[in-house]
Design an enzyme around this catalytic site. Structure first.
Site, PDB file in Angstrom:
ATOM      1  CB  SER A 148      16.172   5.981 -19.598  1.00  7.65           C
ATOM      2  OG  SER A 148      16.403   5.088 -18.668  1.00  7.65           O
ATOM      3  CE  LYS A 186      13.763   3.783 -17.887  1.00  7.31           C
ATOM      4  NZ  LYS A 186      14.906   2.518 -18.015  1.00  7.31           N
TER       5      LYS A 186
END
Length: 227
Positions: A148, A186
């Protein structure tokens, strides 16, 4: 070379993203540039895309990413991560790449760059990193699992070096602990009382949490890749 309107729009979008983490609406852009219609904004955005200054993120409403700023306006950015990569590190022998004087950092487990996996574990091994990658203070390393963050240059199987901290600026890549159970890697975005954990891969959605649901465990300092 940008026109005055193109530059003004780019800087307006950049400022709004820096402040809130969310792109302005077309109506807000139209008002900010004192244009009569939104079609003018569409043309300016298309021109900025063609010149490599801006990118529309697919499958997201109002999602724009500033890729670069005009040279005269570009400030130093800590949050625009460019991986500091050590290649060909031999974990089995413990020998670093030639010419690097390195020191050990504990590997605490695996970190998800995708769907969060188990929270950070205890020290499993140590990895050698150059002192130039360390900012001072305590550091640890985590093995990346998932894709991701691939658009930020972080791949499945990489080892990330993390500076331990309990807070970070919006836009920085962090290790976030979700509800004291799951850890993930993230980009952090703050808006009001909400915290967004943003992927660097359009296949993954940004996840929004309340302020008490997420704890910052550290921010990205560097990256190690073995071939």
């Amino acid at each position: 070379m940008l026109t005055a309107k193109q530059r003004a729009l780019l800087m307006f979008i950049h400022k709004r993203l820096e402040e809130t983490g969310v792109s302005p609406s077309f109506e807000e852009m139209k008002v900010a540039l004192d244009l009569k219609s939104k079609s003018g904004i569409h043309r300016l955005i298309t021109a900025l895309e063609e010149r490599g200054f801006l990118r529309r993120l697919p499958h997201k409403a109002r999602a724009l990413e500033v890729l670069k700023l005009p040279e005269a306006a570009a400030p130093p950015r800590r949050d625009a991560f460019k991986p500091s990569v050590i290649e060909n590190l031999n974990y089995a022998s413990g020998k670093p790449a030639p010419g690097l004087e390195e020191e050990g950092v504990p590997i605490l487990g695996r970190i998800a760059a995708g769907t969060p996996i188990a929270a950070i574990q205890h020290e499993q091994a140590r990895v050698q990193v150059p002192p130039s990658m360390l900012r001072g203070g305590e550091h640890f390393a985590l093995e990346v699992h998932g894709d991701s963050m691939i658009d930020a240059g972080i791949h499945d199987g990489d080892t990330v070096v993390i500076e331990r901290c309990d807070d970070a600026r919006t836009g920085e890549i962090v290790v976030a602990l979700i509800e004291d159970e799951e850890a993930t890697l993230k980009r952090l975005r703050k808006k009001g009382g909400s915290i967004a954990l943003e992927a660097a891969n359009p296949a993954y959605e940004t996840r929004i949490f309340g302020p008490n649901q997420v704890k910052v465990q550290g921010r990205l300092a560097g990256l190690i890749r073995e071939y």
